[in-house]
Motif scaffolding. Structure first.
Motif, PDB file in Angstrom:
ATOM      1  N   GLY A 215       0.793  -1.233   0.000  1.00  0.00           N
ATOM      2  CA  GLY A 215       0.000   0.000   0.000  1.00  0.00           C
ATOM      3  C   GLY A 215       0.817   1.270   0.000  1.00  0.00           C
ATOM      4  O   GLY A 215       1.880   1.353   0.606  1.00  0.00           O
ATOM      5  N   SER A 216       0.313   2.297  -0.732  1.00  0.00           N
ATOM      6  CA  SER A 216       0.904   3.620  -0.558  1.00  0.00           C
ATOM      7  C   SER A 216       0.115   4.398   0.493  1.00  0.00           C
ATOM      8  O   SER A 216       0.544   5.430   0.981  1.00  0.00           O
ATOM      9  CB  SER A 216       0.966   4.390  -1.873  1.00  0.00           C
ATOM     10  OG  SER A 216      -0.217   4.288  -2.604  1.00  0.00           O
ATOM     11  N   GLU A 235       5.122   5.654   3.704  1.00  0.00           N
ATOM     12  CA  GLU A 235       6.110   6.459   2.978  1.00  0.00           C
ATOM     13  C   GLU A 235       7.318   5.637   2.550  1.00  0.00           C
ATOM     14  O   GLU A 235       8.414   5.863   3.013  1.00  0.00           O
ATOM     15  CB  GLU A 235       6.569   7.637   3.843  1.00  0.00           C
ATOM     16  CG  GLU A 235       5.455   8.409   4.525  1.00  0.00           C
ATOM     17  CD  GLU A 235       4.802   9.457   3.620  1.00  0.00           C
ATOM     18  OE1 GLU A 235       5.217   9.554   2.447  1.00  0.00           O
ATOM     19  OE2 GLU A 235       3.887  10.141   4.087  1.00  0.00           O
ATOM     20  N   PHE A 236       7.069   4.673   1.666  1.00  0.00           N
ATOM     21  CA  PHE A 236       8.200   3.892   1.159  1.00  0.00           C
ATOM     22  C   PHE A 236       8.585   4.287  -0.258  1.00  0.00           C
ATOM     23  O   PHE A 236       9.508   3.732  -0.826  1.00  0.00           O
ATOM     24  CB  PHE A 236       7.870   2.393   1.173  1.00  0.00           C
ATOM     25  CG  PHE A 236       8.110   1.733   2.498  1.00  0.00           C
ATOM     26  CD1 PHE A 236       9.313   1.884   3.166  1.00  0.00           C
ATOM     27  CD2 PHE A 236       7.129   0.945   3.073  1.00  0.00           C
ATOM     28  CE1 PHE A 236       9.540   1.276   4.387  1.00  0.00           C
ATOM     29  CE2 PHE A 236       7.341   0.326   4.292  1.00  0.00           C
ATOM     30  CZ  PHE A 236       8.549   0.503   4.952  1.00  0.00           C
ATOM     31  N   GLY A 237       7.814   5.223  -0.829  1.00  0.00           N
ATOM     32  CA  GLY A 237       8.077   5.577  -2.218  1.00  0.00           C
ATOM     33  C   GLY A 237       7.599   4.481  -3.151  1.00  0.00           C
ATOM     34  O   GLY A 237       7.065   3.460  -2.711  1.00  0.00           O
ATOM     35  N   THR A 238       7.778   4.697  -4.462  1.00  0.00           N
ATOM     36  CA  THR A 238       7.252   3.731  -5.417  1.00  0.00           C
ATOM     37  C   THR A 238       8.161   2.519  -5.565  1.00  0.00           C
ATOM     38  O   THR A 238       7.742   1.486  -6.033  1.00  0.00           O
ATOM     39  CB  THR A 238       7.082   4.377  -6.802  1.00  0.00           C
ATOM     40  OG1 THR A 238       8.202   5.215  -7.020  1.00  0.00           O
ATOM     41  CG2 THR A 238       5.806   5.158  -6.895  1.00  0.00           C
ATOM     42  N   ASN A 244      11.919  -4.201   1.845  1.00  0.00           N
ATOM     43  CA  ASN A 244      11.260  -3.288   2.786  1.00  0.00           C
ATOM     44  C   ASN A 244      10.849  -4.003   4.058  1.00  0.00           C
ATOM     45  O   ASN A 244      10.818  -3.429   5.130  1.00  0.00           O
ATOM     46  CB  ASN A 244      10.011  -2.685   2.144  1.00  0.00           C
ATOM     47  CG  ASN A 244      10.373  -1.588   1.155  1.00  0.00           C
ATOM     48  OD1 ASN A 244      11.501  -1.115   1.153  1.00  0.00           O
ATOM     49  ND2 ASN A 244       9.420  -1.197   0.326  1.00  0.00           N
ATOM     50  N   LYS A 245      10.523  -5.268   3.891  1.00  0.00           N
ATOM     51  CA  LYS A 245      10.021  -6.051   5.014  1.00  0.00           C
ATOM     52  C   LYS A 245      11.000  -6.120   6.171  1.00  0.00           C
ATOM     53  O   LYS A 245      10.624  -6.335   7.307  1.00  0.00           O
ATOM     54  CB  LYS A 245       9.702  -7.491   4.557  1.00  0.00           C
ATOM     55  CG  LYS A 245       8.356  -7.634   3.908  1.00  0.00           C
ATOM     56  CD  LYS A 245       7.946  -9.078   3.776  1.00  0.00           C
ATOM     57  CE  LYS A 245       6.993  -9.469   4.880  1.00  0.00           C
ATOM     58  NZ  LYS A 245       6.305 -10.736   4.607  1.00  0.00           N
ATOM     59  N   PHE A 246      12.284  -5.967   5.838  1.00  0.00           N
ATOM     60  CA  PHE A 246      13.291  -6.163   6.889  1.00  0.00           C
ATOM     61  C   PHE A 246      13.770  -4.840   7.490  1.00  0.00           C
ATOM     62  O   PHE A 246      14.710  -4.814   8.257  1.00  0.00           O
ATOM     63  CB  PHE A 246      14.468  -6.971   6.328  1.00  0.00           C
ATOM     64  CG  PHE A 246      14.001  -8.216   5.623  1.00  0.00           C
ATOM     65  CD1 PHE A 246      13.414  -9.246   6.358  1.00  0.00           C
ATOM     66  CD2 PHE A 246      14.084  -8.331   4.241  1.00  0.00           C
ATOM     67  CE1 PHE A 246      12.948 -10.378   5.702  1.00  0.00           C
ATOM     68  CE2 PHE A 246      13.614  -9.466   3.592  1.00  0.00           C
ATOM     69  CZ  PHE A 246      13.040 -10.492   4.320  1.00  0.00           C
ATOM     70  N   GLN A 249      11.363   0.620   9.820  1.00  0.00           N
ATOM     71  CA  GLN A 249      10.154   1.383   9.512  1.00  0.00           C
ATOM     72  C   GLN A 249       8.967   0.451   9.235  1.00  0.00           C
ATOM     73  O   GLN A 249       7.841   0.719   9.638  1.00  0.00           O
ATOM     74  CB  GLN A 249      10.441   2.292   8.298  1.00  0.00           C
ATOM     75  CG  GLN A 249       9.351   3.286   7.963  1.00  0.00           C
ATOM     76  CD  GLN A 249       9.022   4.209   9.130  1.00  0.00           C
ATOM     77  OE1 GLN A 249       9.880   4.610   9.916  1.00  0.00           O
ATOM     78  NE2 GLN A 249       7.739   4.519   9.274  1.00  0.00           N
ATOM     79  N   PHE A 250       9.267  -0.669   8.565  1.00  0.00           N
ATOM     80  CA  PHE A 250       8.210  -1.624   8.211  1.00  0.00           C
ATOM     81  C   PHE A 250       7.513  -2.151   9.459  1.00  0.00           C
ATOM     82  O   PHE A 250       6.289  -2.167   9.555  1.00  0.00           O
ATOM     83  CB  PHE A 250       8.815  -2.784   7.404  1.00  0.00           C
ATOM     84  CG  PHE A 250       7.794  -3.671   6.746  1.00  0.00           C
ATOM     85  CD1 PHE A 250       7.325  -3.381   5.474  1.00  0.00           C
ATOM     86  CD2 PHE A 250       7.298  -4.796   7.405  1.00  0.00           C
ATOM     87  CE1 PHE A 250       6.388  -4.204   4.858  1.00  0.00           C
ATOM     88  CE2 PHE A 250       6.353  -5.614   6.798  1.00  0.00           C
ATOM     89  CZ  PHE A 250       5.902  -5.319   5.524  1.00  0.00           C
TER      90      PHE A 250
END
Ligand SMILES: Nc1ncnc2c1ncn2[C@@H]1O[C@H](COP(=O)(O)OP(=O)(O)OP(=O)(O)O)[C@@H](O)[C@H]1O
Ligand SMILES: [Mg+2]
Lengths: 270, 235
Positions: A215-216, A235-238, A244-246, A249-250
């Motif tokens: 999701g964005s 806010e992970f950008g496109t 990202n999972k690791f 922030q995730f």
């Protein structure tokens, strides 16, 4: 992705939906207002029965609201008559179940939307074959739905909603029945497609990690009555990857969302 | 099956049962052999003609009525008990009421077959038409399909296995209808033959005729099952 404050693409304003059955009236949605921008990947999470499916069924004009207004691309739905075929062809809908017709083969199921919408360009038929390839169903094109596995059926349900190249794709727990590994793979493929095509996606899941991964922005819902309780931008950008999972922030996002959903259970216990 | 036939054969011989009451199985087989071509077959053909004609009319009629009823929930609620009533009512009772209008005609026998057959086809088709999963219909709606298009492409196809169940039961009921039509109206046919043979205590002919009628029903049934297998290829 930066939230550009342009005019929203999809808007729900003060939407109520009640289901009246013999024994009781269910307030599936109570005063729901939401906005989705063009090209956004919106996720809706929430416990079972909080009205997630009801929201996208309203946007896809499968059901009508009890009150409130729905607007897509500046066009306001008439609550008394179905929207036009041209308009509805701009949307694709993935059902919570694969929802295949057992008397049609895999390919016939896939091409059904084109038939119903009177689309028969070579480009679309080629795209259908490309999609079959993408989800590894090309060898099963002539098989009937009861001859393929549950996961294959679900993948077919997903690409069937894409075959007419909709601008808006609504997905109701599309990978719910898949194992986690396959699901992640499908999620990443979906993200690739989204980046490539710029489709506006409304994605429903009850899996918090999946929600944060794709999701964005995430709407969190609660039930009794069904309503939106939080709007969380991710806010992970496109450039989303499985990595990202690791990140720290995730897990922060996951904890936040879980807590927002979890409150429901507490209030129910009380 | 074989054991039952053996027991039957042995008991009729062992207990010296009068063949006018219960003929031995071999008696029936020999009656079948001797009388089938000259006596039973001509009557069976008369009955078969009415049966097939009535059935062929009852099938589209029954499906059409079910399709109309399925369009409204109120209609379904009204129609269902009516259909069950017509199923339970012996059609023979209706024949005397119809005769003044139609006369002792073969038409009346066809009508009896239709009245006997259509309700079970309507009932089964109706159950099929009204039990399609909501999502299957929603999918069509989400592509803006018309009501007629949804019925023709989805509701009908989805109900097909159930419709065929009705058609198969219909084979049996139409045979009952055809034979009872013969009995009620007279004027030839296997039912009349059975009645005549029974009154003259030609019990072996009675049983041989019943046996031939059963075979007819079984053949019809198998034909419909064969059609079903070819139509419903996705199972
Ligand atoms: N056709 C219907 N008739 C009656 N009640 C309904 C109908 N559809 C939905 N509801 C009710 O409305 C509420 C919201 O349903 P909805 O399907 O939107 O929930 P959901 O969030 O998608 O749940 P899940 O995660 O289990 O799919 C539920 O209480 C449900 O029982
Ligand atoms: Mg749901």
């Amino acid at each position: 992705m930066e939230m550009t404050k342009t005019k929203p693409f999809i808007t729900l304003e003060h939407v109520n939906k009640e289901f009246v059955t013999k024994n009781k009236t269910t307030r599936a949605l109570s005063d729901v207002s939401l906005e989705v921008s063009k090209g956004e990947f919106l996720v809706i999470v929430g416990a079972s029965g909080c009205g997630k499916s009801t929201i996208i069924r309203l946007i896809d004009d499968i059901i009508k609201p009890t009150s409130g207004t729905i607007q897509v691309d500046g066009f306001e739905y008439d609550n008394t008559k179905p929207i036009s075929k041209d308009f509805i062809s701009r949307m694709g809908f993935v059902f919570q179940i694969p929802n295949l017709y057992p008397w049609l083969t895999v390919r016939e199921n896939l091409l059904l939307p084109l038939k119903l919408l009177n689309i028969n360009t070579k480009e679309h038929v080629e795209y259908a074959e490309y999609l079959l390839d993408m989800v590894h169903l090309q060898n099963y094109a002539g098989a009937y739905p009861n001859e393929i596995s549950g996961g294959m059926a679900q993948r077919l349900g997903v690409i069937r909603a894409m075959v007419h190249k909709p601008e808006i794709l609504m997905m109701d727990e599309p990978y719910g029945a898949l194992d986690e590994l396959t699901r992640e793979q499908m999620d990443i493929e979906l993200l690739d497609l989204w980046k490539q095509l710029g489709t506006t996606i409304i994605f429903i899941t009850h899996d918090v990690e999946e929600a944060v991964l794709v999701g964005s922005r995430i709407y969190v819902m609660k039930s009794d009555p069904g309503r939106i309780v939080a709007d969380v931008p991710i806010e992970f950008g496109t450039n989303r990857t499985i990595n990202n999972k690791f990140t720290h922030q995730f897990s922060v996002y996951c904890d936040q969302i879980t807590e927002l959903i979890g409150e429901i259970d507490l209030s129910k216990i009380k | 099956m074989i054991i039952i036939l053996l027991l039957w054969e042995i008991s009729t011989i062992a207990f010296h049962v009068d063949s006018k009451v219960l003929p031995s199985f071999t008696d029936i087989l020999s009656a079948f052999q001797n009388k089938f071509i000259p006596i039973i077959l001509p009557d069976l053909l008369i009955t078969m003609k009415n049966l097939v004609l009535g059935y062929v009319i009852a099938v589209p009629l029954g499906i059409l009525i079910a399709a109309i009823c399925a369009q409204s929930q109120t209609l379904v609620k009204i129609a269902t008990p009516l259909i069950i009533m017509t199923l339970v009512t012996p059609v023979i009772i209706i024949v005397p009421i119809l005769i003044p209008f139609i006369g002792f005609d073969a038409k009346i026998k066809v009508l009896v077959v239709i009245l006997q057959t259509a309700p079970i086809i309507i009932l089964n088709s109706l159950v099929g038409f009204t039990n399609v999963k909501q999502e299957k219909l929603d999918l069509m709606k989400s592509y803006g399909a018309s009501r007629f298009e949804i019925f023709r492409k989805i509701t009908f196809m989805d109900a097909l296995p159930r419709v065929f169940a009705g058609l198969e039961l219909g084979c049996i009921l139409s045979t009952i209808g055809a034979v009872s039509g013969d009995i009620a109206v007279g004027d030839g046919g296997i039912g009349t033959r059975i009645q005549m043979a029974a009154s003259t205590l030609a019990t072996d002919t009675v049983f041989a005729s019943i046996l031939s009628t059963c075979l007819l029903a079984i053949i019809l049934f198998q034909v419909v099952v064969w059609i079903e297998r070819n139509v419903i290829a996705w199972k």
